[in-house]
Design a protein around this motif. Structure first.
Motif, mmCIF file in Angstrom:
data_model
loop_
_atom_site.group_PDB
_atom_site.id
_atom_site.type_symbol
_atom_site.label_atom_id
_atom_site.label_comp_id
_atom_site.label_asym_id
_atom_site.label_seq_id
_atom_site.Cartn_x
_atom_site.Cartn_y
_atom_site.Cartn_z
ATOM 1 N N LEU A 236 0.846 -1.189 0.000
ATOM 2 C CA LEU A 236 0.000 0.000 0.000
ATOM 3 C C LEU A 236 0.878 1.234 0.000
ATOM 4 O O LEU A 236 2.001 1.209 0.510
ATOM 5 N N ARG A 237 0.348 2.311 -0.535
ATOM 6 C CA ARG A 237 0.960 3.629 -0.338
ATOM 7 C C ARG A 237 -0.116 4.548 0.209
ATOM 8 O O ARG A 237 -1.211 4.621 -0.345
ATOM 9 N N TYR A 238 0.188 5.222 1.301
ATOM 10 C CA TYR A 238 -0.783 6.101 1.944
ATOM 11 C C TYR A 238 -0.188 7.472 2.207
ATOM 12 O O TYR A 238 0.993 7.608 2.565
ATOM 13 N N THR A 239 -1.019 8.480 1.991
ATOM 14 C CA THR A 239 -0.710 9.853 2.381
ATOM 15 C C THR A 239 -1.611 10.218 3.542
ATOM 16 O O THR A 239 -2.821 9.949 3.503
ATOM 17 N N MET A 240 -1.035 10.832 4.567
ATOM 18 C CA MET A 240 -1.795 11.298 5.729
ATOM 19 C C MET A 240 -1.637 12.808 5.852
ATOM 20 O O MET A 240 -0.544 13.332 5.621
ATOM 21 N N ARG A 241 -2.712 13.498 6.207
ATOM 22 C CA ARG A 241 -2.683 14.959 6.324
ATOM 23 C C ARG A 241 -3.393 15.386 7.602
ATOM 24 O O ARG A 241 -4.291 14.693 8.088
ATOM 25 N N ALA A 242 -2.996 16.554 8.088
ATOM 26 C CA ALA A 242 -3.623 17.119 9.284
ATOM 27 C C ALA A 242 -3.337 18.610 9.325
ATOM 28 O O ALA A 242 -2.486 19.124 8.591
ATOM 29 N N ASN A 243 -4.049 19.309 10.204
ATOM 30 C CA ASN A 243 -3.918 20.765 10.277
ATOM 31 C C ASN A 243 -2.523 21.218 10.687
ATOM 32 O O ASN A 243 -2.072 22.294 10.291
ATOM 33 N N ASP A 244 -1.855 20.428 11.512
ATOM 34 C CA ASP A 244 -0.518 20.796 11.964
ATOM 35 C C ASP A 244 0.269 19.519 12.242
ATOM 36 O O ASP A 244 -0.272 18.401 12.182
ATOM 37 N N MET A 245 1.533 19.680 12.544
ATOM 38 C CA MET A 245 2.411 18.523 12.703
ATOM 39 C C MET A 245 2.034 17.672 13.917
ATOM 40 O O MET A 245 2.123 16.440 13.875
ATOM 41 N N GLU A 246 1.574 18.304 14.989
ATOM 42 C CA GLU A 246 1.171 17.539 16.174
ATOM 43 C C GLU A 246 -0.007 16.623 15.857
ATOM 44 O O GLU A 246 -0.019 15.440 16.224
ATOM 45 N N SER A 247 -0.998 17.167 15.155
ATOM 46 C CA SER A 247 -2.151 16.364 14.771
ATOM 47 C C SER A 247 -1.759 15.276 13.779
ATOM 48 O O SER A 247 -2.284 14.155 13.817
ATOM 49 N N LEU A 248 -0.815 15.581 12.899
ATOM 50 C CA LEU A 248 -0.346 14.585 11.938
ATOM 51 C C LEU A 248 0.313 13.411 12.657
ATOM 52 O O LEU A 248 0.082 12.245 12.306
ATOM 53 N N ARG A 249 1.126 13.691 13.658
ATOM 54 C CA ARG A 249 1.783 12.612 14.391
ATOM 55 C C ARG A 249 0.769 11.718 15.096
ATOM 56 O O ARG A 249 0.928 10.489 15.158
ATOM 57 N N ALA A 250 -0.281 12.323 15.629
ATOM 58 C CA ALA A 250 -1.334 11.529 16.269
ATOM 59 C C ALA A 250 -2.029 10.637 15.248
ATOM 60 O O ALA A 250 -2.338 9.460 15.528
ATOM 61 N N LEU A 251 -2.283 11.170 14.047
ATOM 62 C CA LEU A 251 -2.906 10.374 12.994
ATOM 63 C C LEU A 251 -1.990 9.236 12.557
ATOM 64 O O LEU A 251 -2.447 8.101 12.352
ATOM 65 N N GLU A 252 -0.712 9.518 12.430
ATOM 66 C CA GLU A 252 0.239 8.476 12.034
ATOM 67 C C GLU A 252 0.223 7.309 13.010
ATOM 68 O O GLU A 252 0.284 6.135 12.599
ATOM 69 N N ALA A 253 0.117 7.608 14.295
ATOM 70 C CA ALA A 253 0.093 6.546 15.297
ATOM 71 C C ALA A 253 -1.144 5.669 15.139
ATOM 72 O O ALA A 253 -1.061 4.434 15.271
ATOM 73 N N ARG A 254 -2.287 6.282 14.865
ATOM 74 C CA ARG A 254 -3.514 5.499 14.697
ATOM 75 C C ARG A 254 -3.469 4.698 13.391
ATOM 76 O O ARG A 254 -3.955 3.555 13.339
ATOM 77 N N MET A 255 -2.895 5.282 12.343
ATOM 78 C CA MET A 255 -2.772 4.561 11.081
ATOM 79 C C MET A 255 -1.811 3.384 11.223
ATOM 80 O O MET A 255 -2.014 2.325 10.598
ATOM 81 N N ALA A 256 -0.790 3.527 12.056
ATOM 82 C CA ALA A 256 0.140 2.418 12.282
ATOM 83 C C ALA A 256 -0.587 1.206 12.831
ATOM 84 O O ALA A 256 -0.285 0.059 12.469
ATOM 85 N N GLY A 257 -1.576 1.457 13.696
ATOM 86 C CA GLY A 257 -2.376 0.351 14.223
ATOM 87 C C GLY A 257 -3.194 -0.330 13.139
ATOM 88 O O GLY A 257 -3.336 -1.564 13.126
ATOM 89 N N CYS A 258 -3.732 0.454 12.214
ATOM 90 C CA CYS A 258 -4.500 -0.108 11.099
ATOM 91 C C CYS A 258 -3.607 -0.980 10.219
ATOM 92 O O CYS A 258 -3.999 -2.085 9.808
ATOM 93 N N PHE A 259 -2.414 -0.487 9.926
ATOM 94 C CA PHE A 259 -1.496 -1.266 9.095
ATOM 95 C C PHE A 259 -1.098 -2.562 9.806
ATOM 96 O O PHE A 259 -1.021 -3.624 9.188
ATOM 97 N N ALA A 260 -0.862 -2.460 11.110
ATOM 98 C CA ALA A 260 -0.470 -3.649 11.868
ATOM 99 C C ALA A 260 -1.596 -4.668 11.937
ATOM 100 O O ALA A 260 -1.343 -5.882 11.998
#
Length: 394
Positions: A236-260
């Motif tokens: 898969l290739r995924y792009t993640m976006r958020a209003n700011d870097m802090e919110s992006l990091r939180a999204l990345e953590a949740r997406m990591a769980g989905c990938f796992a």
């Protein structure tokens, strides 16, 4: 030289070179090139500057399709960013040919007043905005170290003076299982394509709980080669976006769980690899944005109201990383694409149309006059130069 005189001078300079600038835009548009492979576009973008007497530095930061073109020796150093990469399959559907031509027009115009304004003009060719983060790589390599403020523009469906963007990161997710005959011995296989399915279902369910501004979008780049072979590899290739870097990091953590989850459910191994540097959100400089807004109105354009700008982030850009480090702007100049928006084939066609040509000329004038206003305003000039001195000292 007064502001009025300098502003008139740069406007006249753009009009004198308008034919060359439009021709440059069309020439880049006619030969679209992808990230880090923009060899012809890079050469075309720097040609007019070299002809005007700019000193060309090839491949700053080791990037073959980047360049720096420098004119003047003034104390205020201003960078103008040129993008010229295209999109796979749909060419210049983001209008980077307009960005490159307007950046060249701005640089040529400012060269006319560089000595009078105690200005150094730096035209920076920045590859791989669509994929690869060319400006981030150049920023990290020191290509912006001498620059006190940086400007550029982007075409779009509307005029936006203080354009905003979303922070972004991109990953490739690989699943490794085990092949087996899909009919004879499916129980001996570990299905990597099923891991992709589970992961995408998890991502789809996550969407309900996303914070405002968070989003994700992805594609399957490898899902197997034959229907009668259980695939041992999928990606898969995924792009993640958020209003700011802090919110992006939180999204990345949740997406990591989905990938796992895909790996856990199927018994696959999996890896997650970042494919490009993260893009930060744009932080437009208030003074530069206000001047550019006034220039839009002076040119008969109709920028979005200030109260709507912050609520309407338009995609993501590596110029965000630049504006987080030094004062800068990335306004959007509207073109008529018949209702189409960025990354659509109709927008690619419009990027070589009459309104796109007007955007090249208007954009060059508006950016150049914005830099003139900065150079002539003692307080604002001092502000950006003091900020630059602090950054260099840190």
């Amino acid at each position: 030289m007064s502001t009025v005189t300098a502003s008139a001078s740069v406007e006249d300079a753009v009009h004198r070179r308008s034919g060359d600038l439009v021709a440059l835009s069309h020439d880049i548009h006619a030969e679209p090139e992808l990230a880090f492979a923009e060899h012809r576009s890079c050469a075309k973008t720097q040609a007019l500057a070299a002809e005007r007497g700019f000193l060309i530095e090839a491949a700053p930061g080791g990037l073959d399709t980047a360049f720096r073109a420098v004119y003047g020796s003034g104390s205020l150093v201003v960078g103008i960013c040129a993008e010229y990469d295209a999109l796979p399959g749909i060419g210049h559907a983001c209008g980077h040919n307009i960005i490159a031509a307007s950046a060249v027009g701005t640089a040529l115009a400012l060269a006319e007043v560089a000595d009078a304004l105690d200005l150094t003009v730096v035209l920076i060719g920045t590859p791989a905005e669509e994929a690869g983060g060319g400006k981030v790589l150049l920023l990290n390599a020191g290509a912006f170290d001498d620059i006190a403020a940086s400007v550029m523009l982007h075409p779009g469906p509307a005029d936006i003076a203080a354009a905003r963007s979303l922070a972004l990161s991109e990953v490739a997710v690989s699943y490794t299982g085990r092949e087996s005959h899909a009919a004879v011995a499916p129980y001996l296989g570990i299905n990597a394509a099923d891991a992709v399915t589970v992961a995408q279902v998890a991502v789809g369910l996550l969407r309900q709980q996303l914070a405002p501004g968070q989003m994700m979008h992805g594609i399957v780049t490898d899902g197997g080669q034959a229907t009668n072979v259980i695939p041992a590899h999928a990606e898969l290739r995924y792009t993640m976006r958020a209003n700011d870097m802090e919110s992006l990091r939180a999204l990345e953590a949740r997406m990591a769980g989905c990938f796992a989850s895909g790996a856990l459910a199927t018994g696959c191994e999996h890896t997650v690899v970042e494919t490009a540097p993260p893009y930060d959100a744009l932080a437009p400089d208030p003074f530069l944005a206000a001047v550019f807004r006034a220039e839009m109105i002076r040119n008969g354009r109709h920028p979005l109201p200030v109260e709507l700008e912050a609520a309407l982030p338009l995609g993501s850009t590596d110029m965000g990383n630049v504006t987080q480090v030094l004062p800068g702007i990335h306004p959007v100049v509207g073109i008529d694409a018949g209702g189409a928006s960025l990354h659509q084939p109709q927008f690619a066609a419009a990027a070589a149309g009459a309104s796109a040509d007007k955007a090249v000329i208007d954009g060059s004038i508006m950016l150049a006059r914005t830099v003139v206003a900065l150079a002539e305003n003692a307080a604002e000039r001092g502000r950006v130069m003091e900020a630059h001195a602090r950054r260099r000292a840190s």
